[in-house]
Design a protein around this motif. Structure first.
Motif, PDB file in Angstrom:
ATOM      1  N   PHE A  32      -1.468  10.350  -9.532  1.00 58.24           N
ATOM      2  CA  PHE A  32      -0.557   9.469  -9.030  1.00 58.24           C
ATOM      3  C   PHE A  32       0.312   8.856  -9.890  1.00 58.24           C
ATOM      4  CE2 PHE A  32      -3.933   8.094  -5.514  1.00 58.24           C
ATOM      5  CZ  PHE A  32      -3.787   9.288  -4.888  1.00 58.24           C
ATOM      6  N   ALA A  33       0.186   8.531 -11.121  1.00 52.47           N
ATOM      7  CA  ALA A  33       0.858   7.920 -12.123  1.00 52.47           C
ATOM      8  C   ALA A  33       1.981   8.928 -12.474  1.00 52.47           C
ATOM      9  CB  ALA A  33       0.140   7.466 -13.255  1.00 52.47           C
ATOM     10  N   ASP A  34       1.749  10.332 -12.583  1.00 49.28           N
ATOM     11  CA  ASP A  34       2.583  11.290 -13.043  1.00 49.28           C
ATOM     12  C   ASP A  34       3.684  11.557 -11.981  1.00 49.28           C
ATOM     13  OD1 ASP A  34       3.297  13.507 -15.097  1.00 49.28           O
ATOM     14  OD2 ASP A  34       2.757  14.900 -13.533  1.00 49.28           O
ATOM     15  N   ARG A  35       3.290  11.289 -10.475  1.00 52.87           N
ATOM     16  CA  ARG A  35       4.213  11.447  -9.713  1.00 52.87           C
ATOM     17  C   ARG A  35       5.161  10.290  -9.384  1.00 52.87           C
ATOM     18  NH1 ARG A  35       3.152  15.706  -6.400  1.00 52.87           N
ATOM     19  NH2 ARG A  35       4.600  15.046  -4.762  1.00 52.87           N
ATOM     20  N   TYR A  36       4.819   9.205 -10.217  1.00 50.88           N
ATOM     21  CA  TYR A  36       5.519   7.949  -9.926  1.00 50.88           C
ATOM     22  C   TYR A  36       7.201   7.938 -10.201  1.00 50.88           C
ATOM     23  CZ  TYR A  36       7.158   2.983 -11.206  1.00 50.88           C
ATOM     24  OH  TYR A  36       7.743   2.040 -11.273  1.00 50.88           O
ATOM     25  N   GLU A  37       7.957   7.696  -9.221  1.00 50.19           N
ATOM     26  CA  GLU A  37       9.316   7.731  -9.406  1.00 50.19           C
ATOM     27  C   GLU A  37       9.947   9.300  -9.623  1.00 50.19           C
ATOM     28  OE1 GLU A  37      10.683   4.858 -12.350  1.00 50.19           O
ATOM     29  OE2 GLU A  37      11.154   3.514 -10.754  1.00 50.19           O
ATOM     30  N   ARG A  38       9.178  10.070  -9.364  1.00 48.50           N
ATOM     31  CA  ARG A  38       9.516  11.375  -9.661  1.00 48.50           C
ATOM     32  C   ARG A  38       9.324  12.298  -8.199  1.00 48.50           C
ATOM     33  NH1 ARG A  38       6.134  14.063 -12.295  1.00 48.50           N
ATOM     34  NH2 ARG A  38       7.515  15.901 -12.705  1.00 48.50           N
ATOM     35  N   ARG A  39       8.274  12.330  -7.557  1.00 46.33           N
ATOM     36  CA  ARG A  39       8.009  12.938  -6.352  1.00 46.33           C
ATOM     37  C   ARG A  39       7.147  11.812  -5.231  1.00 46.33           C
ATOM     38  NH1 ARG A  39      10.367  17.365  -7.222  1.00 46.33           N
ATOM     39  NH2 ARG A  39       9.584  18.816  -8.622  1.00 46.33           N
ATOM     40  N   SER A  40       7.082  12.486  -3.917  1.00 44.55           N
ATOM     41  CA  SER A  40       6.739  11.682  -2.878  1.00 44.55           C
ATOM     42  C   SER A  40       5.233  11.707  -2.826  1.00 44.55           C
ATOM     43  CB  SER A  40       7.153  11.858  -1.693  1.00 44.55           C
ATOM     44  OG  SER A  40       8.620  11.866  -1.475  1.00 44.55           O
ATOM     45  N   LEU A  41       4.643  10.705  -2.323  1.00 42.16           N
ATOM     46  CA  LEU A  41       3.130  10.488  -2.219  1.00 42.16           C
ATOM     47  C   LEU A  41       2.818   9.821  -0.924  1.00 42.16           C
ATOM     48  CD1 LEU A  41       0.373  10.955  -3.558  1.00 42.16           C
ATOM     49  CD2 LEU A  41       0.777   9.148  -4.719  1.00 42.16           C
ATOM     50  N   LEU A  42       2.207  10.268  -0.087  1.00 45.35           N
ATOM     51  CA  LEU A  42       1.321   9.559   0.884  1.00 45.35           C
ATOM     52  C   LEU A  42       0.007   9.405   1.059  1.00 45.35           C
ATOM     53  CD1 LEU A  42       2.699  10.423   4.715  1.00 45.35           C
ATOM     54  CD2 LEU A  42       0.373  10.070   4.127  1.00 45.35           C
ATOM     55  N   ILE A  43      -0.486   8.316   1.156  1.00 48.30           N
ATOM     56  CA  ILE A  43      -1.762   7.943   0.984  1.00 48.30           C
ATOM     57  C   ILE A  43      -2.423   7.411   2.317  1.00 48.30           C
ATOM     58  CG2 ILE A  43      -3.655   6.639  -0.098  1.00 48.30           C
ATOM     59  CD1 ILE A  43      -1.658   7.007  -2.776  1.00 48.30           C
ATOM     60  N   THR A  44      -3.538   7.773   2.765  1.00 42.47           N
ATOM     61  CA  THR A  44      -4.063   7.084   3.801  1.00 42.47           C
ATOM     62  C   THR A  44      -5.538   6.398   3.379  1.00 42.47           C
ATOM     63  OG1 THR A  44      -5.184   8.865   5.137  1.00 42.47           O
ATOM     64  CG2 THR A  44      -3.083   8.423   5.786  1.00 42.47           C
ATOM     65  N   SER A  45      -5.877   5.161   3.895  1.00 42.38           N
ATOM     66  CA  SER A  45      -7.017   4.709   3.527  1.00 42.38           C
ATOM     67  C   SER A  45      -7.355   3.737   4.600  1.00 42.38           C
ATOM     68  CB  SER A  45      -6.943   3.940   2.206  1.00 42.38           C
ATOM     69  OG  SER A  45      -8.085   3.440   1.784  1.00 42.38           O
ATOM     70  N   ASN A  46      -8.804   3.557   4.699  1.00 43.89           N
ATOM     71  CA  ASN A  46      -9.386   2.444   5.381  1.00 43.89           C
ATOM     72  C   ASN A  46      -9.444   1.153   4.625  1.00 43.89           C
ATOM     73  OD1 ASN A  46      -9.297   3.862   8.172  1.00 43.89           O
ATOM     74  ND2 ASN A  46     -11.313   4.871   7.568  1.00 43.89           N
ATOM     75  N   LEU A  47      -9.362   1.236   3.518  1.00 47.01           N
ATOM     76  CA  LEU A  47      -9.712   0.052   2.504  1.00 47.01           C
ATOM     77  C   LEU A  47      -8.624  -0.746   2.119  1.00 47.01           C
ATOM     78  CD1 LEU A  47     -11.919   1.836  -0.296  1.00 47.01           C
ATOM     79  CD2 LEU A  47     -12.633   0.378   1.789  1.00 47.01           C
ATOM     80  N   ALA A  48      -8.707  -1.985   2.286  1.00 50.08           N
ATOM     81  CA  ALA A  48      -7.634  -2.838   1.657  1.00 50.08           C
ATOM     82  C   ALA A  48      -7.449  -2.542   0.214  1.00 50.08           C
ATOM     83  CB  ALA A  48      -8.085  -4.249   1.990  1.00 50.08           C
ATOM     84  N   PHE A  49      -6.247  -2.936  -0.001  1.00 49.50           N
ATOM     85  CA  PHE A  49      -5.866  -2.826  -1.607  1.00 49.50           C
ATOM     86  C   PHE A  49      -6.939  -3.712  -2.484  1.00 49.50           C
ATOM     87  CE2 PHE A  49      -1.040  -2.185  -0.735  1.00 49.50           C
ATOM     88  CZ  PHE A  49      -1.172  -0.730  -0.628  1.00 49.50           C
ATOM     89  N   SER A  50      -7.566  -4.679  -2.021  1.00 51.80           N
ATOM     90  CA  SER A  50      -8.497  -5.604  -2.851  1.00 51.80           C
ATOM     91  C   SER A  50      -9.477  -4.716  -2.768  1.00 51.80           C
ATOM     92  CB  SER A  50      -8.697  -6.775  -1.950  1.00 51.80           C
ATOM     93  OG  SER A  50      -8.999  -6.654  -0.668  1.00 51.80           O
ATOM     94  N   ASP A  51      -9.916  -3.814  -2.194  1.00 51.74           N
ATOM     95  CA  ASP A  51     -11.159  -2.984  -2.352  1.00 51.74           C
ATOM     96  C   ASP A  51     -10.945  -1.766  -2.981  1.00 51.74           C
ATOM     97  OD1 ASP A  51     -12.419  -4.693  -0.667  1.00 51.74           O
ATOM     98  OD2 ASP A  51     -12.039  -3.879   1.117  1.00 51.74           O
ATOM     99  N   TRP A  52      -9.695  -1.390  -3.503  1.00 52.25           N
ATOM    100  CA  TRP A  52      -9.354  -0.268  -4.350  1.00 52.25           C
ATOM    101  C   TRP A  52     -10.156  -0.238  -5.723  1.00 52.25           C
ATOM    102  CZ3 TRP A  52      -4.212   2.647  -3.564  1.00 52.25           C
ATOM    103  CH2 TRP A  52      -4.371   3.170  -2.256  1.00 52.25           C
ATOM    104  N   ASP A  53     -10.426  -1.300  -6.257  1.00 62.21           N
ATOM    105  CA  ASP A  53     -10.935  -1.567  -7.574  1.00 62.21           C
ATOM    106  C   ASP A  53     -12.368  -0.655  -7.514  1.00 62.21           C
ATOM    107  OD1 ASP A  53     -12.351  -3.374  -6.082  1.00 62.21           O
ATOM    108  OD2 ASP A  53     -12.567  -4.847  -7.713  1.00 62.21           O
ATOM    109  N   GLN A  54     -13.103  -0.428  -6.221  1.00 66.18           N
ATOM    110  CA  GLN A  54     -14.302   0.234  -5.884  1.00 66.18           C
ATOM    111  C   GLN A  54     -14.033   1.704  -6.258  1.00 66.18           C
ATOM    112  OE1 GLN A  54     -15.644  -0.576  -2.126  1.00 66.18           O
ATOM    113  NE2 GLN A  54     -15.641  -2.647  -2.593  1.00 66.18           N
ATOM    114  N   ILE A  55     -12.594   2.210  -5.978  1.00 60.36           N
ATOM    115  CA  ILE A  55     -12.418   3.579  -5.861  1.00 60.36           C
ATOM    116  C   ILE A  55     -12.302   3.845  -7.490  1.00 60.36           C
ATOM    117  CG2 ILE A  55     -10.767   5.273  -5.319  1.00 60.36           C
ATOM    118  CD1 ILE A  55     -10.058   3.702  -2.784  1.00 60.36           C
ATOM    119  N   PHE A  56     -11.117   2.963  -8.062  1.00 58.98           N
ATOM    120  CA  PHE A  56     -11.011   3.236  -9.240  1.00 58.98           C
ATOM    121  C   PHE A  56     -11.592   2.601 -10.468  1.00 58.98           C
ATOM    122  CE2 PHE A  56      -7.287   4.464  -6.818  1.00 58.98           C
ATOM    123  CZ  PHE A  56      -6.946   5.627  -7.185  1.00 58.98           C
ATOM    124  N   GLN A  57     -12.719   1.994 -10.095  1.00 57.79           N
ATOM    125  CA  GLN A  57     -13.941   1.626 -10.983  1.00 57.79           C
ATOM    126  C   GLN A  57     -13.281   0.524 -11.848  1.00 57.79           C
ATOM    127  OE1 GLN A  57     -16.050   4.831 -12.304  1.00 57.79           O
ATOM    128  NE2 GLN A  57     -16.163   5.700 -10.379  1.00 57.79           N
TER     129      GLN A  57
END
Length: 99
Positions: A32-57
């Motif tokens: 994700f970081a490598d694509r930042y400001e360089r390429r497009s990224l589309l992400i779908t999730s049923n989680l709120a941003f506040s719950d993403w710390d579970q994904i990225f530990q």
């Protein structure tokens, strides 16, 4: 990473549906970081941003990622009925009798 970099749009569907290891979280962060400001990224999730710390530990990696992802983005929040569930329920209804 080279193959992913050639894609104009990378789609990540259902982020957070499956859990992964710390190493997996770090690798996905790097993609994700490598694509930042360089390429497009589309992400779908049923989680709120506040719950993403579970994904990225962890809060630090999650905050850094969300900072990049939300910098130049459009956020679509949809809280409707599941299309798949609705379609499934329609198929289970008995056929209508003709008058």
């Amino acid at each position: 990473m080279n193959r992913l970099d050639k894609l104009d749009l990378l789609i990540v569907d259902e982020l957070g549906y499956l859990s992964f290891s710390r190493a997996g979280a770090e690798l996905l962060f790097q993609v994700f970081a490598d694509r930042y400001e360089r390429r497009s990224l589309l992400i779908t999730s049923n989680l709120a941003f506040s719950d993403w710390d579970q994904i990225f530990q962890g809060e630090r990696m999650t905050a850094a990622l969300l900072d990049r992802l939300t910098h130049h983005c459009e956020i679509f929040e949809m809280n409707g009925e599941s299309y798949r569930l609705k379609e499934s329920m329609e198929q289970k209804k008995p056929p209508r009798k003709k008058a």
